[in-house]
Design a protein around this motif. Sequence first.
Motif, PDB file in Angstrom:
ATOM      1  N   THR A  84       0.798  -1.212   0.000  1.00 46.28           N
ATOM      2  CA  THR A  84       0.000   0.000   0.000  1.00 46.28           C
ATOM      3  C   THR A  84       0.840   1.276   0.000  1.00 46.28           C
ATOM      4  O   THR A  84       0.429   2.280  -0.584  1.00 46.28           O
ATOM      5  CB  THR A  84      -0.932  -0.003   1.230  1.00 46.28           C
ATOM      6  OG1 THR A  84      -1.633  -1.253   1.265  1.00 46.28           O
ATOM      7  CG2 THR A  84      -1.927   1.120   1.177  1.00 46.28           C
ATOM      8  N   PHE A  85       2.002   1.238   0.625  1.00 49.50           N
ATOM      9  CA  PHE A  85       2.830   2.444   0.776  1.00 49.50           C
ATOM     10  C   PHE A  85       4.214   2.267   0.168  1.00 49.50           C
ATOM     11  O   PHE A  85       5.143   2.958   0.549  1.00 49.50           O
ATOM     12  CB  PHE A  85       2.935   2.825   2.261  1.00 49.50           C
ATOM     13  CG  PHE A  85       1.614   3.170   2.875  1.00 49.50           C
ATOM     14  CD1 PHE A  85       1.089   4.449   2.750  1.00 49.50           C
ATOM     15  CD2 PHE A  85       0.871   2.214   3.546  1.00 49.50           C
ATOM     16  CE1 PHE A  85      -0.142   4.767   3.292  1.00 49.50           C
ATOM     17  CE2 PHE A  85      -0.362   2.521   4.097  1.00 49.50           C
ATOM     18  CZ  PHE A  85      -0.872   3.797   3.965  1.00 49.50           C
ATOM     19  N   SER A  88       7.114   2.132   2.504  1.00 52.25           N
ATOM     20  CA  SER A  88       7.481   3.299   3.299  1.00 52.25           C
ATOM     21  C   SER A  88       6.756   3.310   4.641  1.00 52.25           C
ATOM     22  O   SER A  88       5.565   3.616   4.711  1.00 52.25           O
ATOM     23  CB  SER A  88       7.150   4.587   2.529  1.00 52.25           C
ATOM     24  OG  SER A  88       7.323   5.712   3.375  1.00 52.25           O
ATOM     25  N   LEU A  89       7.483   3.003   5.712  1.00 54.12           N
ATOM     26  CA  LEU A  89       6.897   3.077   7.040  1.00 54.12           C
ATOM     27  C   LEU A  89       6.522   4.523   7.393  1.00 54.12           C
ATOM     28  O   LEU A  89       5.436   4.758   7.929  1.00 54.12           O
ATOM     29  CB  LEU A  89       7.843   2.476   8.080  1.00 54.12           C
ATOM     30  CG  LEU A  89       7.304   2.368   9.497  1.00 54.12           C
ATOM     31  CD1 LEU A  89       5.990   1.587   9.545  1.00 54.12           C
ATOM     32  CD2 LEU A  89       8.342   1.717  10.398  1.00 54.12           C
ATOM     33  N   PRO A  90       7.374   5.519   7.071  1.00 53.43           N
ATOM     34  CA  PRO A  90       6.946   6.902   7.313  1.00 53.43           C
ATOM     35  C   PRO A  90       5.665   7.261   6.548  1.00 53.43           C
ATOM     36  O   PRO A  90       4.811   7.973   7.069  1.00 53.43           O
ATOM     37  CB  PRO A  90       8.134   7.744   6.830  1.00 53.43           C
ATOM     38  CG  PRO A  90       9.307   6.835   6.996  1.00 53.43           C
ATOM     39  CD  PRO A  90       8.785   5.459   6.653  1.00 53.43           C
ATOM     40  N   GLY A  91       5.525   6.750   5.330  1.00 53.15           N
ATOM     41  CA  GLY A  91       4.299   6.997   4.571  1.00 53.15           C
ATOM     42  C   GLY A  91       3.086   6.411   5.268  1.00 53.15           C
ATOM     43  O   GLY A  91       2.024   7.036   5.340  1.00 53.15           O
ATOM     44  N   PHE A  96      -1.645   7.173   8.771  1.00 48.00           N
ATOM     45  CA  PHE A  96      -2.305   6.745  10.002  1.00 48.00           C
ATOM     46  C   PHE A  96      -2.589   7.930  10.911  1.00 48.00           C
ATOM     47  O   PHE A  96      -3.694   8.077  11.441  1.00 48.00           O
ATOM     48  CB  PHE A  96      -1.430   5.714  10.716  1.00 48.00           C
ATOM     49  CG  PHE A  96      -2.061   5.132  11.947  1.00 48.00           C
ATOM     50  CD1 PHE A  96      -2.930   4.054  11.854  1.00 48.00           C
ATOM     51  CD2 PHE A  96      -1.784   5.657  13.202  1.00 48.00           C
ATOM     52  CE1 PHE A  96      -3.523   3.515  12.990  1.00 48.00           C
ATOM     53  CE2 PHE A  96      -2.362   5.120  14.347  1.00 48.00           C
ATOM     54  CZ  PHE A  96      -3.238   4.050  14.241  1.00 48.00           C
ATOM     55  N   THR A  97      -1.598   8.785  11.097  1.00 48.29           N
ATOM     56  CA  THR A  97      -1.755   9.897  12.039  1.00 48.29           C
ATOM     57  C   THR A  97      -2.507  11.088  11.446  1.00 48.29           C
ATOM     58  O   THR A  97      -2.824  12.021  12.169  1.00 48.29           O
ATOM     59  CB  THR A  97      -0.384  10.364  12.571  1.00 48.29           C
ATOM     60  OG1 THR A  97       0.448  10.740  11.475  1.00 48.29           O
ATOM     61  CG2 THR A  97       0.280   9.270  13.385  1.00 48.29           C
ATOM     62  N   SER A  98      -2.803  11.049  10.157  1.00 50.75           N
ATOM     63  CA  SER A  98      -3.585  12.141   9.585  1.00 50.75           C
ATOM     64  C   SER A  98      -5.043  12.079  10.044  1.00 50.75           C
ATOM     65  O   SER A  98      -5.747  13.080  10.018  1.00 50.75           O
ATOM     66  CB  SER A  98      -3.522  12.119   8.055  1.00 50.75           C
ATOM     67  OG  SER A  98      -4.234  11.011   7.542  1.00 50.75           O
ATOM     68  N   ARG A  99      -5.483  10.918  10.476  1.00 50.17           N
ATOM     69  CA  ARG A  99      -6.877  10.755  10.925  1.00 50.17           C
ATOM     70  C   ARG A  99      -6.990  10.469  12.421  1.00 50.17           C
ATOM     71  O   ARG A  99      -8.053  10.566  12.985  1.00 50.17           O
ATOM     72  CB  ARG A  99      -7.534   9.623  10.141  1.00 50.17           C
ATOM     73  CG  ARG A  99      -7.628   9.943   8.657  1.00 50.17           C
ATOM     74  CD  ARG A  99      -8.416   8.931   7.870  1.00 50.17           C
ATOM     75  NE  ARG A  99      -9.525   8.311   8.540  1.00 50.17           N
ATOM     76  CZ  ARG A  99     -10.787   8.776   8.514  1.00 50.17           C
ATOM     77  NH1 ARG A  99     -11.058   9.870   7.860  1.00 50.17           N
ATOM     78  NH2 ARG A  99     -11.741   8.132   9.147  1.00 50.17           N
ATOM     79  N   ARG A 100      -5.884  10.080  13.015  1.00 54.35           N
ATOM     80  CA  ARG A 100      -5.912   9.719  14.430  1.00 54.35           C
ATOM     81  C   ARG A 100      -4.629  10.209  15.080  1.00 54.35           C
ATOM     82  O   ARG A 100      -3.542   9.832  14.681  1.00 54.35           O
ATOM     83  CB  ARG A 100      -6.003   8.202  14.577  1.00 54.35           C
ATOM     84  CG  ARG A 100      -6.004   7.711  15.997  1.00 54.35           C
ATOM     85  CD  ARG A 100      -5.984   6.170  16.000  1.00 54.35           C
ATOM     86  NE  ARG A 100      -5.825   5.623  17.320  1.00 54.35           N
ATOM     87  CZ  ARG A 100      -4.674   5.471  17.963  1.00 54.35           C
ATOM     88  NH1 ARG A 100      -3.537   5.842  17.406  1.00 54.35           N
ATOM     89  NH2 ARG A 100      -4.638   4.939  19.158  1.00 54.35           N
TER      90      ARG A 100
END
Length: 118
Positions: A84-85, A88-91, A96-100
């Motif tokens: 999915t990314f 990229s773990l940072p991606g 993830f943190t954009s919504r939570r």
Amino acid sequence: MEDYTLGVVESRFADIVWEHAPLSTAELVRLCGQQLDWKRTTTYTVLKKLSERGMFSNENGTVVVRMSKEEFYGRQSEAYVERTFQGSLPGFLTAFTSRRKLSGEEIRQLQKIIEENR
């Protein structure tokens, strides 16, 4: 890429094995009969399928774990991030943190993981 997904019923079956292993095939059949309302043949079919995927094995009538629950879900997570990314773990964390928002404790735990892997 290997398939690290389980259907709902396969997941329930795997949880039974992870919780009770090592266990005899007779005990597994009994547990699956009680918890999943399965017949012996269904239990053996799913055991064979997940054994072919390297999760479990039937060694002379004893079911043993070849891939722990933590390892399986770790590999599943890695495959998801890769697919999915583009790996990229940072991606992933950004999405993830954009919504939570992370709690202070979650941030401390992540910082500890980063320090341990530096």
